[in-house]
Design an enzyme around this catalytic site. Structure first.
Site, PDB file in Angstrom:
ATOM      1  CE  LYS A 117      15.264 -11.599  -6.564  1.00 25.78           C
ATOM      2  NZ  LYS A 117      15.028 -11.961  -5.156  1.00 25.78           N
ATOM      3  CD  GLU A 173      10.474 -12.842  -5.120  1.00 24.47           C
ATOM      4  OE1 GLU A 173      10.243 -12.286  -4.036  1.00 24.47           O
ATOM      5  OE2 GLU A 173      11.509 -12.616  -5.789  1.00 24.47           O
ATOM      6  CD1 TRP A 221      -0.199  -6.092  -2.836  1.00 27.42           C
ATOM      7  CD2 TRP A 221      -0.712  -6.870  -0.809  1.00 27.42           C
ATOM      8  NE1 TRP A 221       0.200  -7.405  -2.780  1.00 27.42           N
ATOM      9  CE2 TRP A 221      -0.099  -7.916  -1.552  1.00 27.42           C
ATOM     10  CE3 TRP A 221      -1.113  -7.131   0.495  1.00 27.42           C
ATOM     11  CZ2 TRP A 221       0.113  -9.189  -1.028  1.00 27.42           C
ATOM     12  CZ3 TRP A 221      -0.912  -8.403   1.021  1.00 27.42           C
ATOM     13  CH2 TRP A 221      -0.304  -9.408   0.258  1.00 27.42           C
ATOM     14  CG  ASN A 229       0.342   0.711   4.546  1.00 26.42           C
ATOM     15  OD1 ASN A 229      -0.035  -0.432   4.366  1.00 26.42           O
ATOM     16  ND2 ASN A 229       1.623   1.045   4.555  1.00 26.42           N
ATOM     17  N   GLY A 230      -2.112  -0.758   6.440  1.00 32.66           N
ATOM     18  CA  GLY A 230      -2.057  -1.565   7.653  1.00 32.66           C
ATOM     19  C   GLY A 230      -3.307  -2.407   7.808  1.00 32.66           C
ATOM     20  CD  GLU A 276      17.758 -13.934  -4.357  1.00 32.59           C
ATOM     21  OE1 GLU A 276      17.645 -12.959  -5.125  1.00 32.59           O
ATOM     22  OE2 GLU A 276      17.035 -14.061  -3.348  1.00 32.59           O
ATOM     23  NE  ARG A 282       4.533   1.672   0.317  1.00 31.24           N
ATOM     24  CZ  ARG A 282       5.233   1.873   1.432  1.00 31.24           C
ATOM     25  NH1 ARG A 282       6.400   2.451   1.372  1.00 31.24           N
ATOM     26  NH2 ARG A 282       4.748   1.513   2.606  1.00 31.24           N
ATOM     27  CB  CYS A 298      -0.951   0.048   1.189  1.00 34.96           C
ATOM     28  SG  CYS A 298      -2.128  -1.298   1.275  1.00 34.96           S
ATOM     29  CE  LYS A 334      11.951  -3.438  -3.580  1.00 36.08           C
ATOM     30  NZ  LYS A 334      12.808  -4.434  -4.241  1.00 36.08           N
ATOM     31  CG  HIS A 378      19.468 -37.404   3.068  1.00 40.70           C
ATOM     32  ND1 HIS A 378      19.680 -38.532   3.826  1.00 40.70           N
ATOM     33  CD2 HIS A 378      20.692 -36.865   2.833  1.00 40.70           C
ATOM     34  CE1 HIS A 378      20.973 -38.657   4.074  1.00 40.70           C
ATOM     35  NE2 HIS A 378      21.614 -37.660   3.474  1.00 40.70           N
TER      36      HIS A 378
END
Length: 607
Positions: free
Chosen positions: A483, A486, A74, A98-99, A479, A27, A2, A602, A502
């Site tokens: 990526k 995402e 968001w 926001n929140g 990582e 964001r 947001c 973000k 294993h």
């Protein structure tokens, strides 16, 4: 997550707000809206989806007014629809938020019992309806807002405008960041300084429990007891013109190409060119006496910390615990008195990491943070801040900030090792030279595009992908898998290569590419043996290695990307860039929204 922006000024607010919201796109969001005061009345324009949709709405229906608020949402409570888009409100009041208001259901039931009529599914509308009820009862806007704030539980940053009050805006912060910007006969609110940087460089950051009353001429700040407070007005370091794509197709492509510069700039902050030694800032504690490090972060920043753990333990012989921030404080680990909390965050506003910071401080730990925003909440609450000097990172998927974090952590490991007497002068010189070589080595990676695209063509057709690495390359594998997930939406998992037999080896067949990170070094032979086992079972091996390891890998790899030779200490940084480049090429083939992948934000400012 947001974005909020507000203006009380002497010019048309809507174009300013829309431009500022574009600076908050990084964001993450799924709807957007603006509200202004027009002849004393509140008018709104909202749209589902991208800001271009909101711009189209504004072109069709102009929105005048010199006081206004804007928001990129968001979705949390309620689907990402135009109806649930912010601003929310009534004919008397309009709110952006926001929140998460944790007690919204209880408050909503109470307000409905008082006759307030809700029109959305959101928790935010609870704020608007409560302020509206207090206004109906004859309270002033200031008193109505304050009374509302005292009833809210959870995390919030709020900006509110009121019908009939064309030069008034009220904001509040609790658990989500909010900044006040000071202009010339104009005042601003914003989620961060980047949103406000074209408008003003003079910023005051609110603290939890602060609320602000803005007019064109200034701001009055109060705490939750209603007492006036003062907050320092700072000159922000954000640069207004620093977020263009500069001709690249995506911000991610631009930010990938900024790796060499960012690594170099970060190292220049931490290595004395005259002595060629790492120079850490003055510390309010003795690094040599630190008994243990507790390292925590979220997402890619956590993987950077995992690589840093290998360096700190290997070079400084300093024990390191590493936990994702969302789990650390709930695990309630016993903390050694005088220990060091090492936190890593791009934004410095990540809710889980900030909560972990406060928990670790309460546990008697010194606090060192590795941050890309030195004006963030985490920076203000840390004993020591190490700046990654990456500049604004707009793409949701972190790239250059990640390698900047690694550059800082490598220097911290060298500095700690010297302080603890575990590093010879010759070894320090060797490691520092390896770091100084990094920008040049990183620049060479962009000549590997054809080889990486060949691997991408295989991976793009897969439903599942395995990433393997040993030692410090294992977090690089994590990582790489993150990526890929995402930005291409392909399922990927990462494992320490020695763990493959294993369990994960059961997944291997011709439909599952295996991306292997196998640079030459102490663990090369063991990694090669693990990969040979995968090859024997039909695995399609996509190997990232170096010139020294290429001959051995060529015998078992279907595809191979040969990176420049690098010191074993710094090889994880180069391989991190390579797997990010792979994810980008796969996303291009899949046609996804590279910079703003679905469901992601973000800066995750709520738990």
């Amino acid at each position: 997550m947001c974005g909020i922006v507000g203006i009380v000024g002497g010019r048309d607010a809507a174009p300013v707000l829309l431009d500022a919201l574009r600076r908050l796109e990084y964001r993450g969001y799924d709807s957007a809206g603006i509200a202004t005061l027009v002849n004393g009345h509140i008018e709104r324009r909202r749209a589902e989806g991208k800001l271009d949709n909101l711009a189209t709405v504004l072109e069709a229906r102009a929105l005048p007014g010199i006081t206004g608020i804007g928001h990129t949402r968001w979705a949390t409570h309620g689907a990402p629809t135009e109806g649930n888009a912010h601003p929310h409100g009534t004919e008397r009041v309009s709110v952006v938020h926001n929140g998460i208001i944790e007690n919204h259901a209880e408050l909503r039931a109470e307000l409905e019992g008082e006759g307030q009529t809700f029109s959305t599914e959101t928790d935010t509308e609870t704020v608007a309806q409560m302020v509206d009820l207090f206004l109906k009862r004859g309270m002033s806007p200031r008193d109505a807002a304050f009374a509302c704030f005292r009833r809210l539980q959870g995390a919030y940053a709020l900006a509110i405008i009121f019908a009939g009050h064309k030069e008034l805006m009220i904001g509040a912060q609790h658990g989500a960041p909010l900044a006040v910007g000071f202009g010339e006969s104009e005042m601003f609110l914003g989620s961060d300084s980047l949103a406000l940087s074209p408008l003003t460089r003079r910023i005051a950051y609110l603290r939890d429990g602060d609320w602000a009353v803005l007019s064109r001429e200034g701001a009055e700040l109060f705490d939750m007891s209603g007492e006036p407070v003062e907050r320092e007005i700072r000159q922000t370091a954000q640069i207004a013109g620093s977020i263009g794509k500069d001709g690249y197709r995506h911000y991610m492509e631009k930010e990938l190409h900024e790796h060499p510069l960012v690594i170099g700039n970060t190292l220049r902050r931490m290595i004395d060119p005259a002595t060629r030694r790492v120079v850490l800032p003055d510390l309010p504690f003795d690094l040599a006496a630190v008994p243990r490090v507790t390292m925590t972060a979220c997402g890619s920043a956590f993987y950077a910390g995992m690589i840093g753990r290998y360096w700190l333990e290997g070079e400084a012989r300093l024990p390191v615990d590493a936990d994702v921030a969302s789990e650390l404080r709930y695990r309630e680990p016993p903390l050694t008195p005088g220990g060091l909390a090492l936190l890593i965050s791009q934004s410095g506003e990540t809710a889980d990491t900030l909560a972990a910071l406060r928990s670790l401080r309460e546990g008697g730990q010194h606090v060192m943070s590795v941050l890309n925003v030195p004006e963030s909440t985490m920076a203000r609450e840390s004993d020591v801040v190490l700046d990654t000097v990456a500049g604004p990172e707009i793409c949701v998927a972190s790239t250059k900030a990640f390698t900047a974090q690694l550059s800082v952590l490598a220097c911290v490991a060298i500095g700690a090792a010297r302080a603890r007497g575990t590093l010879t002068d010759a070894r320090e010189e060797e490691l520092v030279q390896a770091l100084l070589d990094l920008p040049g080595r990183a620049a060479e990676l962009f000549g590997l595009g054809d080889a990486i695209r060949e691997v991408a063509e295989v991976v793009a057709d897969a439903r599942d992908v395995l990433y393997l690495g040993r030692g410090a390359q294992f977090p690089v594998a994590l990582e790489g898998a993150l990526k890929l997930k995402e930005i291409s939406y392909i399922h990927a998992e990462a494992y320490a290569a020695g763990e493959m037999k294993h369990g994960p080896i059961a997944l291997i067949d011709r439909t599952v590419p295996v991306v292997a990170l196998a640079p030459n070094g102490r663990l090369f032979e063991k990694t090669a043996s693990n990969l040979q086992e995968a090859r024997a079972r039909g695995g399609r091996l996509m190997c990232f290695t170096d010139n020294s390891g290429a001959a051995r890998m060529a015998r078992i790899a279907e595809k191979m990307v040969v990176l420049p030779d690098a010191h074993e200490f710094t090889a994880p940084i180069l391989h991190s860039i390579a797997v990010q480049m792979l994810a980008y090429e796969v996303a291009l083939l899949k046609g996804t929204d590279v910079d703003q992948p679905r469901n992601l934000a973000k800066s995750v400012t709520v738990e």
